[in-house]
Motif scaffolding. Structure first.
Motif, PDB file in Angstrom:
ATOM      1  N   TYR A 119      19.376  66.401  -9.450  1.00  0.00           N
ATOM      2  CA  TYR A 119      19.090  67.028  -8.151  1.00  0.00           C
ATOM      3  C   TYR A 119      19.284  66.029  -7.009  1.00  0.00           C
ATOM      4  CZ  TYR A 119      15.943  68.235  -4.290  1.00  0.00           C
ATOM      5  OH  TYR A 119      15.397  68.438  -3.039  1.00  0.00           O
ATOM      6  N   ILE A 120      18.752  64.825  -7.164  1.00  0.00           N
ATOM      7  CA  ILE A 120      18.861  63.807  -6.107  1.00  0.00           C
ATOM      8  C   ILE A 120      20.313  63.364  -5.933  1.00  0.00           C
ATOM      9  CG2 ILE A 120      18.198  61.469  -5.457  1.00  0.00           C
ATOM     10  CD1 ILE A 120      15.526  61.964  -6.863  1.00  0.00           C
ATOM     11  N   PHE A 150      12.406  74.673  -9.687  1.00  0.00           N
ATOM     12  CA  PHE A 150      13.826  74.328  -9.587  1.00  0.00           C
ATOM     13  C   PHE A 150      14.543  75.242  -8.590  1.00  0.00           C
ATOM     14  CE2 PHE A 150      12.536  72.719 -13.738  1.00  0.00           C
ATOM     15  CZ  PHE A 150      13.073  71.444 -13.717  1.00  0.00           C
ATOM     16  N   LEU A 151      14.079  76.479  -8.440  1.00  0.00           N
ATOM     17  CA  LEU A 151      14.683  77.387  -7.469  1.00  0.00           C
ATOM     18  C   LEU A 151      14.372  76.956  -6.043  1.00  0.00           C
ATOM     19  CD1 LEU A 151      13.956  80.847  -9.172  1.00  0.00           C
ATOM     20  CD2 LEU A 151      16.080  79.522  -9.205  1.00  0.00           C
ATOM     21  N   HIS A 152      13.228  76.300  -5.849  1.00  0.00           N
ATOM     22  CA  HIS A 152      12.873  75.820  -4.510  1.00  0.00           C
ATOM     23  C   HIS A 152      13.841  74.746  -4.024  1.00  0.00           C
ATOM     24  CE1 HIS A 152       8.930  77.787  -3.882  1.00  0.00           C
ATOM     25  NE2 HIS A 152       8.850  77.744  -5.200  1.00  0.00           N
ATOM     26  N   THR A 153      14.430  74.000  -4.954  1.00  0.00           N
ATOM     27  CA  THR A 153      15.330  72.907  -4.558  1.00  0.00           C
ATOM     28  C   THR A 153      16.594  73.416  -3.864  1.00  0.00           C
ATOM     29  OG1 THR A 153      16.420  72.902  -6.728  1.00  0.00           O
ATOM     30  CG2 THR A 153      14.510  71.471  -6.451  1.00  0.00           C
ATOM     31  N   ILE A 199      21.531  70.923   3.888  1.00  0.00           N
ATOM     32  CA  ILE A 199      22.703  70.042   3.956  1.00  0.00           C
ATOM     33  C   ILE A 199      23.908  70.805   4.487  1.00  0.00           C
ATOM     34  CG2 ILE A 199      24.319  68.680   2.586  1.00  0.00           C
ATOM     35  CD1 ILE A 199      21.998  68.060   0.687  1.00  0.00           C
ATOM     36  N   LEU A 200      24.119  72.007   4.011  1.00  0.00           N
ATOM     37  CA  LEU A 200      25.285  72.787   4.421  1.00  0.00           C
ATOM     38  C   LEU A 200      25.179  73.257   5.865  1.00  0.00           C
ATOM     39  CD1 LEU A 200      25.765  74.930   1.174  1.00  0.00           C
ATOM     40  CD2 LEU A 200      27.260  73.102   1.989  1.00  0.00           C
ATOM     41  N   HIS A 207      10.271  67.834  -3.338  1.00  0.00           N
ATOM     42  CA  HIS A 207      10.712  68.719  -4.419  1.00  0.00           C
ATOM     43  C   HIS A 207      10.663  68.019  -5.777  1.00  0.00           C
ATOM     44  CE1 HIS A 207      11.730  72.199  -2.106  1.00  0.00           C
ATOM     45  NE2 HIS A 207      12.599  71.547  -1.348  1.00  0.00           N
ATOM     46  N   SER A 208      11.074  66.767  -5.802  1.00  0.00           N
ATOM     47  CA  SER A 208      11.081  66.013  -7.066  1.00  0.00           C
ATOM     48  C   SER A 208       9.671  65.824  -7.605  1.00  0.00           C
ATOM     49  CB  SER A 208      11.744  64.649  -6.871  1.00  0.00           C
ATOM     50  OG  SER A 208      13.069  64.789  -6.410  1.00  0.00           O
ATOM     51  N   ILE A 209       8.737  65.457  -6.726  1.00  0.00           N
ATOM     52  CA  ILE A 209       7.368  65.221  -7.160  1.00  0.00           C
ATOM     53  C   ILE A 209       6.692  66.513  -7.583  1.00  0.00           C
ATOM     54  CG2 ILE A 209       5.083  64.505  -6.352  1.00  0.00           C
ATOM     55  CD1 ILE A 209       7.052  62.249  -7.085  1.00  0.00           C
ATOM     56  N   LEU A 210       6.959  67.618  -6.908  1.00  0.00           N
ATOM     57  CA  LEU A 210       6.347  68.889  -7.285  1.00  0.00           C
ATOM     58  C   LEU A 210       6.831  69.364  -8.653  1.00  0.00           C
ATOM     59  CD1 LEU A 210       6.322  70.772  -3.868  1.00  0.00           C
ATOM     60  CD2 LEU A 210       4.395  69.757  -5.080  1.00  0.00           C
TER      61      LEU A 210
END
Length: 285
Positions: free
Chosen positions: A37-38, A133-136, A143-144, A157-160
């Protein structure tokens, strides 16, 4: 009918967090997915910066609105699912609690020692973990559309995701209330995002940030309750994971307040600049 599918269905009642029955329940999957993800977020950000020098947003059409509406439905499903499941667990184990002088509120904050990650409540905790994972996807939307990649968003998001995994892996206390608070508030937040995505007017104050502050405040109060019960009742299950979780929550709270204050000051400076420009133009006239 709804009660049966949300709390009495065999797949819910007989759920067990194990390597053979649950997808995504290994440490290798957890770290690989977070790293992917990162890295993909950084790659997408750098690619767009190289290909498009301008910062014009890329049109995403109805995708953000559809995502927000989907997250509303998923959050509400998890909320009612774990609410009905917790009520069923309370009803079935009340006799045992009377012997141990445990109240419903104490169970919600502090699981008894030896609690295993199986049954109704942990099924919905597992669904909540997968929904993280859907929240990411919102990171990629940002970004887009804005060509911006915020460290706080990646970290949050990663920590959650990581914390949701710990809840299941160590049968951590307090997770029932945490999921109830989070899904209820997320259904409101994503409902608001859907509202604005389809062109309806937004709130006159930072609605999403206010909801996040409210959620973090509720978590802090409940964490204090878990700590008190741990010493008063002779121990809560998964307290080691809870301590690590508390540190991560404190880091999120600090980064969120820092991010929010910077954003607030930036908007304030922009408004002051706009006002100064209007005054200068009026003097020229």
């Amino acid at each position: 009918m709804m009660r049966y599918y949300l709390s009495e269905h065999p797949s819910v009642v007989n759920f067990r967090w194990s390597h053979s029955q649950s997808w995504g329940n290994t440490w290798s999957f957890l770290f690989t997915s977070i790293a992917a993800y990162i890295l993909f977020s950084l790659f997408l950000h750098l690619l767009l910066c190289l290909l498009f020098r301008h910062r014009r947003p890329l049109p995403l059409g109805p995708i953000p609105a559809v995502h927000s509406l989907s997250m509303v439905l998923i959050s509400l499903t998890i909320f009612f699912g774990i609410l009905l499941s917790a009520a069923a667990e309370i009803h079935e184990t009340r006799w045992f609690w009377r012997r141990n002088k445990t109240t419903t509120f104490q169970w919600l904050l502090c699981f008894p020692l030896g609690t295993r990650p199986s049954g109704r409540v942990f099924f919905w905790s597992y669904i909540f973990y997968l929904s993280r994972f859907l929240h990411t996807l919102r990171t990629f939307f940002a970004i887009l559309r804005r060509r911006r990649l915020y460290f706080f968003q990646l970290f949050n998001h990663s920590i959650l995701i990581f914390m949701s995994f710990l809840w299941l892996e160590f049968s951590q206390s307090f997770q029932v209330l945490a999921i109830l608070f989070t899904t209820l508030l997320y259904s409101v937040v994503y409902g608001y995002r859907f509202w604005t995505a389809i062109g309806l007017p937004s709130a006159c104050f930072p609605f999403v940030a206010s909801c996040q502050i409210l959620l973090l405040g509720c978590n802090v109060v409940c964490h204090v309750g878990v700590l008190l019960l741990h010493f008063m009742k002779g121990g809560c299950n998964g307290i080691g994971a809870w301590l690590f979780n508390s540190v991560l929550n404190a880091a999120i709270l600090f980064l969120f307040l820092n991010f929010y204050m910077k954003l607030h000051l930036k908007n304030r400076k922009f408004e002051e600049t706009q006002n100064l420009d209007s005054v200068m133009k009026s003097k020229d006239i």
